[in-house]
Design a protein around this motif. Structure first.
Motif, PDB file in Angstrom:
ATOM      1  N   ILE A 125      53.672  51.709  75.355  1.00  0.00           N
ATOM      2  CA  ILE A 125      52.952  51.161  74.207  1.00  0.00           C
ATOM      3  C   ILE A 125      52.956  52.212  73.100  1.00  0.00           C
ATOM      4  CG2 ILE A 125      50.728  50.337  73.324  1.00  0.00           C
ATOM      5  CD1 ILE A 125      50.113  49.319  76.142  1.00  0.00           C
ATOM      6  N   ILE A 126      53.441  51.808  71.925  1.00  0.00           N
ATOM      7  CA  ILE A 126      53.554  52.723  70.790  1.00  0.00           C
ATOM      8  C   ILE A 126      52.541  52.323  69.722  1.00  0.00           C
ATOM      9  CG2 ILE A 126      55.079  53.626  68.991  1.00  0.00           C
ATOM     10  CD1 ILE A 126      57.441  52.929  70.842  1.00  0.00           C
ATOM     11  N   LEU A 127      51.671  53.251  69.378  1.00  0.00           N
ATOM     12  CA  LEU A 127      50.661  53.019  68.347  1.00  0.00           C
ATOM     13  C   LEU A 127      51.222  53.435  66.988  1.00  0.00           C
ATOM     14  CD1 LEU A 127      47.607  54.518  70.277  1.00  0.00           C
ATOM     15  CD2 LEU A 127      48.332  52.114  70.186  1.00  0.00           C
ATOM     16  N   ALA A 128      51.235  52.488  66.049  1.00  0.00           N
ATOM     17  CA  ALA A 128      51.746  52.761  64.695  1.00  0.00           C
ATOM     18  C   ALA A 128      50.844  52.037  63.699  1.00  0.00           C
ATOM     19  CB  ALA A 128      53.190  52.278  64.571  1.00  0.00           C
ATOM     20  N   THR A 129      49.555  52.362  63.760  1.00  0.00           N
ATOM     21  CA  THR A 129      48.551  51.596  63.031  1.00  0.00           C
ATOM     22  C   THR A 129      48.317  52.050  61.593  1.00  0.00           C
ATOM     23  OG1 THR A 129      46.886  52.969  64.147  1.00  0.00           O
ATOM     24  CG2 THR A 129      47.320  50.800  65.081  1.00  0.00           C
ATOM     25  N   GLY A 130      48.957  53.130  61.173  1.00  0.00           N
ATOM     26  CA  GLY A 130      48.971  53.483  59.761  1.00  0.00           C
ATOM     27  C   GLY A 130      47.656  54.001  59.210  1.00  0.00           C
ATOM     28  N   ALA A 131      47.489  53.829  57.882  1.00  0.00           N
ATOM     29  CA  ALA A 131      46.330  54.396  57.190  1.00  0.00           C
ATOM     30  C   ALA A 131      45.880  53.467  56.072  1.00  0.00           C
ATOM     31  CB  ALA A 131      46.688  55.774  56.630  1.00  0.00           C
ATOM     32  N   ARG A 132      44.735  53.815  55.493  1.00  0.00           N
ATOM     33  CA  ARG A 132      44.143  53.038  54.396  1.00  0.00           C
ATOM     34  C   ARG A 132      43.594  54.019  53.362  1.00  0.00           C
ATOM     35  NH1 ARG A 132      40.796  53.663  58.658  1.00  0.00           N
ATOM     36  NH2 ARG A 132      38.635  54.314  58.257  1.00  0.00           N
ATOM     37  N   SER A 133      43.121  53.505  52.240  1.00  0.00           N
ATOM     38  CA  SER A 133      42.505  54.355  51.221  1.00  0.00           C
ATOM     39  C   SER A 133      41.325  55.122  51.809  1.00  0.00           C
ATOM     40  CB  SER A 133      41.978  53.509  50.054  1.00  0.00           C
ATOM     41  OG  SER A 133      43.024  53.038  49.244  1.00  0.00           O
ATOM     42  N   ARG A 134      41.295  56.419  51.522  1.00  0.00           N
ATOM     43  CA  ARG A 134      40.144  57.217  51.945  1.00  0.00           C
ATOM     44  C   ARG A 134      38.988  56.960  50.981  1.00  0.00           C
ATOM     45  NH1 ARG A 134      38.249  62.809  51.473  1.00  0.00           N
ATOM     46  NH2 ARG A 134      39.928  63.297  50.018  1.00  0.00           N
ATOM     47  N   GLU A 135      37.857  56.608  51.517  1.00  0.00           N
ATOM     48  CA  GLU A 135      36.701  56.296  50.675  1.00  0.00           C
ATOM     49  C   GLU A 135      35.804  57.515  50.568  1.00  0.00           C
ATOM     50  OE1 GLU A 135      33.297  52.774  50.354  1.00  0.00           O
ATOM     51  OE2 GLU A 135      35.099  52.498  51.566  1.00  0.00           O
ATOM     52  N   LEU A 136      35.615  58.010  49.346  1.00  0.00           N
ATOM     53  CA  LEU A 136      34.747  59.156  49.119  1.00  0.00           C
ATOM     54  C   LEU A 136      33.283  58.713  49.189  1.00  0.00           C
ATOM     55  CD1 LEU A 136      36.620  60.798  46.108  1.00  0.00           C
ATOM     56  CD2 LEU A 136      36.725  61.481  48.506  1.00  0.00           C
ATOM     57  N   PRO A 137      32.407  59.514  49.797  1.00  0.00           N
ATOM     58  CA  PRO A 137      30.987  59.146  49.897  1.00  0.00           C
ATOM     59  C   PRO A 137      30.348  58.862  48.537  1.00  0.00           C
ATOM     60  CG  PRO A 137      31.472  61.034  51.299  1.00  0.00           C
ATOM     61  CD  PRO A 137      32.700  60.785  50.479  1.00  0.00           C
ATOM     62  N   SER A 138      30.802  59.595  47.519  1.00  0.00           N
ATOM     63  CA  SER A 138      30.227  59.414  46.183  1.00  0.00           C
ATOM     64  C   SER A 138      30.809  58.213  45.439  1.00  0.00           C
ATOM     65  CB  SER A 138      30.450  60.682  45.340  1.00  0.00           C
ATOM     66  OG  SER A 138      31.842  60.947  45.202  1.00  0.00           O
ATOM     67  N   LEU A 139      31.873  57.631  45.994  1.00  0.00           N
ATOM     68  CA  LEU A 139      32.541  56.518  45.315  1.00  0.00           C
ATOM     69  C   LEU A 139      32.806  55.366  46.288  1.00  0.00           C
ATOM     70  CD1 LEU A 139      35.175  58.555  43.235  1.00  0.00           C
ATOM     71  CD2 LEU A 139      33.050  57.541  42.401  1.00  0.00           C
ATOM     72  N   PRO A 140      31.778  54.666  46.711  1.00  0.00           N
ATOM     73  CA  PRO A 140      31.993  53.523  47.611  1.00  0.00           C
ATOM     74  C   PRO A 140      32.769  52.418  46.903  1.00  0.00           C
ATOM     75  CG  PRO A 140      29.712  53.589  46.827  1.00  0.00           C
ATOM     76  CD  PRO A 140      30.357  54.862  46.375  1.00  0.00           C
ATOM     77  N   ILE A 141      33.841  51.977  47.520  1.00  0.00           N
ATOM     78  CA  ILE A 141      34.718  50.982  46.905  1.00  0.00           C
ATOM     79  C   ILE A 141      34.090  49.596  47.009  1.00  0.00           C
ATOM     80  CG2 ILE A 141      36.965  49.837  47.112  1.00  0.00           C
ATOM     81  CD1 ILE A 141      38.105  52.544  48.017  1.00  0.00           C
ATOM     82  N   ASP A 142      33.896  48.945  45.849  1.00  0.00           N
ATOM     83  CA  ASP A 142      33.365  47.580  45.858  1.00  0.00           C
ATOM     84  C   ASP A 142      34.448  46.546  45.560  1.00  0.00           C
ATOM     85  OD1 ASP A 142      33.819  47.916  43.158  1.00  0.00           O
ATOM     86  OD2 ASP A 142      31.831  47.260  42.516  1.00  0.00           O
ATOM     87  N   GLY A 143      35.670  47.028  45.267  1.00  0.00           N
ATOM     88  CA  GLY A 143      36.799  46.122  45.029  1.00  0.00           C
ATOM     89  C   GLY A 143      36.842  45.520  43.645  1.00  0.00           C
ATOM     90  N   LYS A 144      35.860  45.841  42.807  1.00  0.00           N
ATOM     91  CA  LYS A 144      35.822  45.257  41.456  1.00  0.00           C
ATOM     92  C   LYS A 144      35.787  46.332  40.375  1.00  0.00           C
ATOM     93  CE  LYS A 144      33.573  41.012  43.005  1.00  0.00           C
ATOM     94  NZ  LYS A 144      32.367  40.142  42.920  1.00  0.00           N
ATOM     95  N   LYS A 145      34.797  47.211  40.450  1.00  0.00           N
ATOM     96  CA  LYS A 145      34.699  48.288  39.451  1.00  0.00           C
ATOM     97  C   LYS A 145      35.181  49.620  40.012  1.00  0.00           C
ATOM     98  CE  LYS A 145      30.874  46.161  36.912  1.00  0.00           C
ATOM     99  NZ  LYS A 145      29.474  46.325  36.459  1.00  0.00           N
ATOM    100  N   ILE A 146      34.936  49.838  41.303  1.00  0.00           N
ATOM    101  CA  ILE A 146      35.499  51.000  42.000  1.00  0.00           C
ATOM    102  C   ILE A 146      36.491  50.449  43.016  1.00  0.00           C
ATOM    103  CG2 ILE A 146      35.037  52.999  43.450  1.00  0.00           C
ATOM    104  CD1 ILE A 146      32.254  53.156  42.252  1.00  0.00           C
ATOM    105  N   ILE A 147      37.763  50.766  42.807  1.00  0.00           N
ATOM    106  CA  ILE A 147      38.817  50.121  43.590  1.00  0.00           C
ATOM    107  C   ILE A 147      39.700  51.133  44.309  1.00  0.00           C
ATOM    108  CG2 ILE A 147      38.867  48.119  42.024  1.00  0.00           C
ATOM    109  CD1 ILE A 147      41.460  49.305  40.815  1.00  0.00           C
ATOM    110  N   GLY A 148      40.431  50.623  45.305  1.00  0.00           N
ATOM    111  CA  GLY A 148      41.466  51.396  45.979  1.00  0.00           C
ATOM    112  C   GLY A 148      42.829  50.881  45.538  1.00  0.00           C
ATOM    113  N   TYR A 149      43.884  51.371  46.196  1.00  0.00           N
ATOM    114  CA  TYR A 149      45.229  51.002  45.747  1.00  0.00           C
ATOM    115  C   TYR A 149      45.523  49.519  45.924  1.00  0.00           C
ATOM    116  CZ  TYR A 149      46.420  51.599  50.731  1.00  0.00           C
ATOM    117  OH  TYR A 149      46.459  51.503  52.100  1.00  0.00           O
ATOM    118  N   ARG A 150      44.936  48.885  46.930  1.00  0.00           N
ATOM    119  CA  ARG A 150      45.213  47.455  47.142  1.00  0.00           C
ATOM    120  C   ARG A 150      44.723  46.629  45.963  1.00  0.00           C
ATOM    121  NH1 ARG A 150      45.394  45.827  53.388  1.00  0.00           N
ATOM    122  NH2 ARG A 150      45.473  43.772  52.461  1.00  0.00           N
TER     123      ARG A 150
END
Length: 468
Positions: free
Chosen positions: A137-162
């Motif tokens: 079994i090979i695990l290749a689950t990748g990564a996501r945007s790192r969320e900074l504690p001071s900048l919680p991503i809400d997807g509207k005003k504070i966003i990640g790459y997606r």
């Protein structure tokens, strides 16, 4: 179902591992909870390059007069640009679907998790669970945007790459936190379309993993484009209670407030190793990475890991090579492959950033070479002295080479300019073959090309410059 190989995750590492396994005669399955191709094909490498191409085309048209071409009333359609990018990503994902069918690989849709019996439990979108076994079994689950504690991503005003890939409307202003590849690529894209962009970087220079000269050149270029660059700075907090974002930025001289429509958090990535069953099997991790041997085997027999979740550069082409090495090592042990594959040389991995101007590099920076104790020769050839670059109207940037003065070893190459991501492979190949500057000077480079600047830079390093 029982398989020889199950791969968890279908990004560049996962789908390559599955295909190579099938080619070598293993009964193979791949697990994916979203779209085949993973983040790279759907939300990373590919769609961002489509966006960047649209921005470059718009810039070409905007400066058509420089080439003796008159274009009046040029404008861009933000919605159409986003739609084209998504279309390119969808096409590539469908291509992976075709490759799975071609290679007779079973696609298990859902979230994969190991249990204590080394079975893989796959939870589908409807909540149903199926169990599968595999010798490997090979695990290749990748990564996501790192969320900074001071900048919680809400997807509207504070966003990640997606979210940055699919905004419903072009923002008038944007703060980009972080100046790695993701940060500077989006900064260039939105700026080229007319968004006022400010980059906030914690380190003392942008693209901090690059050679210092590259950082200086990119900052100079970005400032010419109207991008504001703040280094040695950090966003301490962000207020989203109003219409946009008010970011409190700590600088070397005190705190200031930046206001923008949107803040893009591009401060790196976090690995996807939660809830996949590592604890059930006591698989060793360290600082968010799965620890593996040179052939990507974990401390548990039959379980392997590749890509962003293991130590090494988090790059698609690295994951692809790790996938091949992992599978071929397994196949060699089982008599399905003739030899043990060579381990990956992480010191000869190219890095590419696709903003304009592009950045490409491999090997040691000048600072790293000196710190390693090398006596070095350094050559830098500007594209302003290149005939092809002048003809193309792409004189920005340079090629910089670093050579060991004692033995002539090619220690590193660092480029910034048009299409340099297409040129860097030559240095990677040459270094793999342990080529010295002698062989490069004896090599015929085609003229006129941007690539001949590599040879010109070597001549500069040796004090034998012809074209400078």
């Amino acid at each position: 179902m029982a398989y020889d190989v199950i791969v968890v995750g279908s990004g560049p590492g996962g789908y390559v591992a599955a295909i190579r396994a099938a080619q070598l005669g293993f009964k193979t399955a791949i697990v994916e909870r979203e779209s085949l191709g993973g983040i790279c094909l759907n939300w990373g490498c590919i769609p961002t390059k489509a966006l960047l191409k649209s921005a470059q085309v718009f810039e070409y048209i905007s400066h058509a007069q420089d080439y003796g071409v008159s274009v009046e009333g040029a404008k861009h359609d933000f919605d159409a640009i986003i739609k084209r990018s998504r279309g390119v990503a969808d096409k590539m994902s469908k291509g992976i679907q075709f490759l799975m069918k071609k290679n007779k690989i079973d696609v298990l849709a859902g979230f994969g998790k190991l249990n204590a019996s080394k079975e893989l439990e796959v939870t589908a979108a409807d909540g149903s669970v199926t169990k599968h076994t595999a010798k490997h079994i090979i695990l290749a689950t990748g990564a996501r945007s790192r969320e900074l504690p001071s900048l919680p991503i809400d997807g509207k005003k504070i966003i990640g790459y997606r979210e940055a890939l699919t905004l419903p409307a072009q923002p008038k202003s944007m703060i980009v936190v972080g100046s790695g590849a993701i940060g500077v690529e989006f900064a260039y894209f939105y700026s080229a379309l007319g968004t006022k962009v400010t980059i906030v970087e914690f380190m003392d220079r942008i693209v901090p993993v690059e050679d210092a000269d590259i950082s200086k050149e990119l900052e100079k270029s970005f400032k010419k484009k109207g991008i504001e660059v703040m280094t040695s700075s950090s966003v301490e907090k962000a207020d989203i209670s109003g219409n946009g974002v008010k970011a409190t930025v700590k600088t070397a001289t005190g705190e200031i407030t930046l206001e923008a429509d949107i803040l893009l958090s591009a401060a790196g990535v976090a690995t996807n190793i939660e809830n996949i069953g590592l604890e059930a099997l006591n698989i060793t991790t360290e600082k968010g990475k799965v620890i593996v041997d040179p052939y990507y085997k974990t401390n548990v027999d039959g379980i392997y890991a590749i890509g962003d979740i293991v130590p090494g550069q988090a790059l698609a082409h690295v994951a692809m090579k790790e996938a091949v090495i992992c599978i071929e090592a397994i196949a060699h042990k089982e008599g399905k492959f003739a030899h043990q594959p060579a381990v990956l040389d992480y010191g000869n991995v190219p890095g590419c950033t696709y903003c304009t101007p592009e950045i490409a590099s491999v090997g040691l920076t000048e600072k790293a070479a000196k710190e390693a104790g090398y006596e070095i020769k350094v050559g830098k050839f500007p594209f302003s002295a290149s005939g092809k670059a002048s003809a193309a109207g792409a004189t920005e940037g340079f090629v910089k080479v670093i050579i060991d003065a004692k033995y002539g070893e090619w220690l590193g190459t660092h480029m910034i300019g048009a299409n340099v991501t297409e040129i860097i492979a030559e240095t990677v190949t040459a270094r793999k073959l342990e080529t010295t500057y002698h062989e490069q000077l004896d090599t015929i480079f085609p003229h006129p090309t941007m690539s001949e600047a590599v040879k010109d830079a070597i001549e500069v390093a040796l004090g034998e410059a012809i074209h400078l």
